[in-house]
Design an enzyme around this catalytic site. Structure first.
Site, PDB file in Angstrom:
ATOM      1  N   GLU A 131       0.829  -1.213   0.000  1.00  0.00           N
ATOM      2  CA  GLU A 131       0.000   0.000   0.000  1.00  0.00           C
ATOM      3  C   GLU A 131       0.861   1.258   0.000  1.00  0.00           C
ATOM      4  O   GLU A 131       0.551   2.237  -0.689  1.00  0.00           O
ATOM      5  CB  GLU A 131      -0.951  -0.014   1.198  1.00  0.00           C
ATOM      6  CG  GLU A 131      -2.068  -1.057   1.095  1.00  0.00           C
ATOM      7  CD  GLU A 131      -1.599  -2.487   1.386  1.00  0.00           C
ATOM      8  OE1 GLU A 131      -0.489  -2.651   1.924  1.00  0.00           O
ATOM      9  OE2 GLU A 131      -2.342  -3.435   1.072  1.00  0.00           O
ATOM     10  N   HIS A 162     -11.990  -5.901   7.745  1.00  0.00           N
ATOM     11  CA  HIS A 162     -12.719  -5.607   6.506  1.00  0.00           C
ATOM     12  C   HIS A 162     -13.952  -4.761   6.817  1.00  0.00           C
ATOM     13  O   HIS A 162     -14.944  -4.829   6.113  1.00  0.00           O
ATOM     14  CB  HIS A 162     -13.140  -6.893   5.792  1.00  0.00           C
ATOM     15  CG  HIS A 162     -11.996  -7.797   5.460  1.00  0.00           C
ATOM     16  ND1 HIS A 162     -11.440  -8.646   6.379  1.00  0.00           N
ATOM     17  CD2 HIS A 162     -11.287  -7.955   4.317  1.00  0.00           C
ATOM     18  CE1 HIS A 162     -10.447  -9.314   5.815  1.00  0.00           C
ATOM     19  NE2 HIS A 162     -10.310  -8.908   4.567  1.00  0.00           N
TER      20      HIS A 162
END
Lengths: 414, 337
Positions: free
Chosen positions: B60, B129
Site C-alpha cells: 500500500e 474488513h
C-alpha cells in the site's frame, strides 16, 4: 514444557557494534579496499547477475598517484573535471559558512555534507539537468552543481523574506522544481519510492527524462526502500537508485542498518536489478557509475542500484556531537581519502591544475559564498529582519483556502 | 438515464475520466486484468490498455508513494487500496507526503491523487474488513475526505475528486455497493434497482466537494450522517415518527458548515451518526462545531450514535453496528431533553 536436558547451546541475541568507540584509536585496517581499475565495466544492457562482482566489490578509477585507471575511467575532458572540482569546493565553502551562521544564531539548524561532495556533484554532472532528483537532506551539491543560486539556498536556511518556501520548512529542506530538485521531506526514505513513480510517469508519457533518488545507509532499513526496489523492478522504471553509505546514521554505525552481513548494493541483485558499489570519494568512479545507470535507464533498460561508499566526515547535524559515539579524528584517516583532494591531485597529475590555482579557487569560492551571504542576509535571518507575513501560514495547505482556514487566519488577526 | 449500482457508478466515473484525460491512471491490487475484487474497475484495462489501468505489488505504501511521484510529474493517478483497513501502511505517504507536498514546497510540487478505498461494516467483515478510518484523515491538514451514500453521488463526487488538485481520500461504503442498507439485517437485501438515487447519467457530471445534501427536510432535529448511516438515519426517522432533517455530509473535510448551521439553527437539536468508533471520531468534531456555531439555538445536548470503542467484532456485528433502533432511541432522547 519438559525439563529434559538438551545438548544445544542457549540462544544468544547478537547486537552489532562498531569496531571503535570514543577513546579508541581510529583504525580502518580491517576495511578491505580493492585496487582501482580492477573491476570490469559491463555493457549497459547487462543483466543483473552480470553485475554480481560489482555489487560486492568497489568500483574505483583514481589510484594513489591521482591517475585514472581501468575500464570505468569516464575519460572526462579537463573542463568538466574543473567544473566538478569548482562545485565541490563551493559546496564545502557554503557548508562551512552556514554552520558558522547557525553558531551565530542566524538560523536554527544546518547539515553539512563534508566528505560526500563527490556524490551529489559528480552525479549531477552525469545526469541531464532535466532529470528529476529526489534527494535527501545531504545532497546540496546537486543544487550547487546545477548552478542554482546560493543566495536562494541561504534564504531557505534563514527562513527570510526571500525564502520561496515561506519559512515553512526547517533549514536545508530545499525545493526547486526548476533545478530538478524535489521538495525534501523530514520523513526518511519516502522520496525513494516517489522517485520510482515519477520515473514511471515519465516512461508512461514517452518522455526522455529519468529520475534519480538518494537514501542514506541508515534509511535503507525503511519500508520505502523495499517498495522502491520492488516497484522499480516490476515496472522497469527509468530510475537511478542511490544509497549513500557514509557509515553512520546519526550515532548508529552501518552495521545496525544491516551492513555487516552484506553490501547495500547487493540488495539490488535480489530484486533483479543491476547493482554497482562505488568509491564515493572518487569523482571519476561516481561519475562513471552514474552515467552507466543513467544511460541504462534512458534506453529503457530499467533501474540500477548504486551504493556510494563514503564517510560522513562531519557531525550528523549542528545538533549532533560525534565525539560521543565514534573515535575523534576518524574522518581524517578514512582510507578513501577526501573527494576534493583526490580530484585536485588528479587534475594536477594530468597537468591541468596546480596548487596555486587550487588556492585561488578556494579563495574565489569563499568570496562567492560571502557575496551570496550578503545578498541573502539583506533579506533577513531567522527571527530578524523581513520575513513572510504570518498570513501566508494558511496558504498552500489546499489549492484554495477552505472556510475553516480562512476563519483561523482571522482568529490569528493577520 | 440508466440505473447503476454504486459499483457501476464508480466504474463509470473512472471510465469517463480515463476517456477524457490521458493523464489519469488507475492502479492498485487486482485492479487491472481482474477488474478489482469488488468489480469497480471491471473492463477498464481492456478498454484503455494496461499502461492506463494496471495491477500493483501488494504494498500500500508503494502504491501511494508512486502515485505521489506521478502527481509531482504532472499525472492524475487514481489508486485503490483494497480495504480501508489496509490503508495504514500508506499513512506515512498520505500524511507526511501527499498532504504536505503543496505546503512544504510553496506550491512548487502538488499531489493531485485520488485514493479510493472500500470502508465500513455491516458485511460480517470482522476486524480488518469493516473499519471506518475517516477521522484519521479528517485530522490531517492537506487531505480532503469524501464519502458517498448512493450511486449518483458516488460518480459525481469521484469525478470531482479526480479533477481536484488536492489529494482526496475517497471512502466507498462497501455495504452500499449493490444496494441501499438501512441496518435492518434481518430483512431481504434490496438492490439499487429503480431507486431514484441510482439513476446515473452516462457521461461527465460533477457533485461538488465540500457540499452536504439535505436528504430529508424536517423541523424537529438535525441528523448529521454519511455513508451507510444516511440510510440507517432515514429508516430511524420513519420508524420513530420524529420529523428529523437528515443531512448527508458527502464531504467530511472540508465539511459544509453552512448547511449544518442553517439546519441546526432551525431545529435546535442535533444527532450525529457514524459507524466509526466514538472516541476521537469525526462525530466529536461535528459536535464541537455545532456547539460553537449554534450554542444559543440548541435546546438539548448534541448526541452521538456511533460504533463502540472496540475493534469491529465478527459474530457480534449487529450489537456493534449503530442500527435504526439505536438511532431512534437517540432521537427520542434528544427530543425529551
Amino acid at each position: 514444557m519438559t525439563d529434559a536436558p538438551r545438548n544445544l547451546p542457549r540462544l544468544a541475541l547478537y547486537i552489532p557494534e562498531p569496531a571503535r568507540r570514543p577513546g579508541d584509536a581510529p583504525d580502518f585496517s580491517g576495511l578491505a579496499i580493492p585496487e582501482p581499475g580492477a573491476l570490469p565495466r559491463p555493457d549497459i544492457d547487462a543483466p543483473a547477475e552480470a553485475t554480481r562482482e560489482l555489487a560486492y566489490g568497489l568500483i574505483r578509477v583514481l589510484d594513489g598517484d591521482g591517475r585514472a585507471v581501468g575500464p570505468w575511467d569516464p575519460r572526462l575532458d579537463p573542463q568538466t573535471l574543473r567544473r566538478g572540482l569548482r562545485a565541490m569546493v563551493l559546496t564545502r565553502a557554503y557548508d562551512e559558512r552556514m554552520v558558522r551562521a547557525q553558531r551565530q544564531g542566524k538560523t536554527s539548524f544546518y547539515m553539512k555534507c563534508t566528505g560526500e561532495e563527490a556524490v551529489a556533484v559528480a552525479q549531477a554532472l552525469a545526469l541531464n539537468r532535466e532529470d528529476m532528483c529526489f534527494p535527501t537532506y545531504r545532497q546540496q551539491g546537486l543544487l550547487v552543481a546545477r548552478d542554482w543560486p546560493l543566495a536562494d539556498m541561504m534564504c531557505q536556511v534563514y527562513s527570510n523574506a526571500g525564502d520561496r518556501l515561506k519559512g515553512r520548512q526547517m533549514p536545508v529542506f530545499y525545493s526547486s522544481k526548476e533545478a530538478g530538485f524535489f521538495s525534501i521531506s523530514g520523513n526518511l526514505g519516502t522520496q525513494y519510492s516517489q522517485a520510482v513513480g515519477w520515473a514511471m510517469a515519465s516512461a508512461y508519457k514517452g518522455d526522455d527524462r529519468i529520475a534519480a533518488a538518494w537514501v542514506g545507509d541508515g534509511a535503507t532499513a525503511e519500508g520505502d526502500f523495499h517498495h522502491a526496489l520492488t516497484f522499480a523492478s516490476v515496472y522497469r522504471a527509468p530510475v537511478v537508485l542511490n544509497v549513500v553509505n557514509n557509515q553512520w546514521a546519526i550515532s548508529s554505525f552501518q552495521g545496525i542498518a544491516g551492513g555487516e552481513a552484506t553490501t547495500f548494493a547487493a540488495r539490488g541483485l535480489g530484486f533483479g536489478m543491476p547493482a554497482l558499489r562505488v568509491d564515493g570519494n572518487d569523482f571519476l568512479a561516481v561519475y562513471a557509475a552514474t552515467r552507466w545507470a543513467a544511460d541504462r535507464a534512458r534506453t529503457n533498460g530499467g533501474p540500477t542500484l548504486i551504493e556510494l561508499f563514503t564517510y560522513r566526515a562531519s557531525a550528523h547535524s549542528t545538533s549532533d556531537d560525534p565525539s560521543k559515539y565514534r573515535p575523534a579524528g576518524e574522518e581524517s584517516l578514512w582510507p578513501l581519502g577526501d573527494p576534493i583532494d583526490r580530484l585536485r591531485d588528479h587534475l594536477v597529475a594530468i597537468g591541468e591544475w596546480s596548487a596555486e590555482r587550487h588556492a585561488a579557487l578556494e579563495e574565489e569560492m569563499r568570496e562567492e559564498v560571502r557575496r551570496a551571504g550578503q545578498e541573502a542576509e539583506a533579506l533577513g535571518t531567522l527571527g530578524t529582519g523581513p520575513a513572510h507575513s504570518p498570513a501566508t501560514m494558511f496558504d498552500d495547505v489546499f489549492k484554495e483556502m477552505p472556510w475553516h482556514l480562512r476563519r483561523q487566519r482571522q482568529e490569528l488577526g493577520v | 438515464m440508466p440505473a447503476m449500482t454504486m459499483v457501476q457508478a464508480i466504474n463509470s466515473a473512472l471510465d469517463v475520466m480515463l476517456s477524457e484525460d490521458p493523464d489519469v491512471l488507475v492502479f492498485g491490487e487486482d485492479v487491472g486484468f481482474f477488474g478489482g475484487v469488488f468489480r469497480c474497475t471491471q473492463g477498464l484495462q481492456g478498454k484503455y490498455g494496461k499502461r492506463r489501468v494496471f495491477d500493483t505489488p501488494i504494498a500500500e505504501a508503494g502504491i501511494v508513494a508512486t502515485a505521489v511521484g506521478m502527481g509531482a510529474y504532472g499525472l492524475r493517478p487514481v489508486v485503490e487500496i483494497q480495504f480501508a483497513d489496509y490503508i495504514y501502511p500508506a499513512t506515512d505517504q498520505l500524511i507526511s507526503e501527499a498532504a504536505r507536498l503543496r505546503y512544504r514546497s510553496g506550491g512548487e510540487f502538488t499531489a493531485p491523487l485520488t485514493v479510493r478505498t472500500p470502508y465500513g461494516g455491516g458485511i460480517f467483515g470482522g476486524q480488518t474488513h469493516s473499519q471506518s478510518p475517516e477521522a484519521i484523515f479528517a485530522h490531517v491538514c492537506g487531505l480532503k475526505t469524501v464519502i458517498p451514500s448512493n450511486p449518483y453521488d458516488a460518480k459525481g463526487l469521484l469525478i470531482s475528486a479526480i479533477e481536484d488538485d488536492d489529494p482526496v481520500i475517497f471512502l466507498e461504503p462497501k455495504r452500499l455497493y449493490h444496494g441501499p442498507f438501512d441496518g435492518h439485517h434481518d430483512r431481504p437485501v434490496r438492490p439499487w434497482g429503480d431507486d431514484p438515487r441510482a439513476q446515473v447519467p452516462d457521461g461527465h457530471y460533477r457533485v461538488p466537494l465540500g457540499q452536504a445534501a439535505v436528504v430529508r427536510p424536517g423541523a424537529d432535529v438535525t441528523i448529521l450522517a454519511y455513508g451507510t448511516m444516511v440510510h440507517v438515519a432515514l429508516a430511524a426517522v420513519e420508524e420513530s415518527g420524529i420529523d428529523a432533517e437528515v443531512i448527508d455530509l458527502r464531504t467530511i473535510m472540508p465539511v459544509d458548515m453552512e448547511t449544518i448551521t442553517a439546519s441546526v439553527k432551525k431545529t435546535g437539536r442535533c444527532v450525529v451518526v457514524h459507524e466509526a468508533t466514538r472516541t476521537g471520531g469525526f462525530g466529536g468534531e461535528l459536535a464541537a462545531l455545532v456547539q460553537e456555531a449554534c450554542f444559543y439555538h440548541l435546546e438539548a445536548p448534541v448526541q452521538r450514535v456511533t460504533g463502540w470503542d472496540t475493534p469491529y467484532p465478527h459474530a457480534l456485528e449487529w450489537h456493534y453496528f449503530p442500527g435504526p433502533a439505536r438511532v431512534a432511541a437517540s432521537l427520542a432522547r434528544v427530543m425529551e431533553d
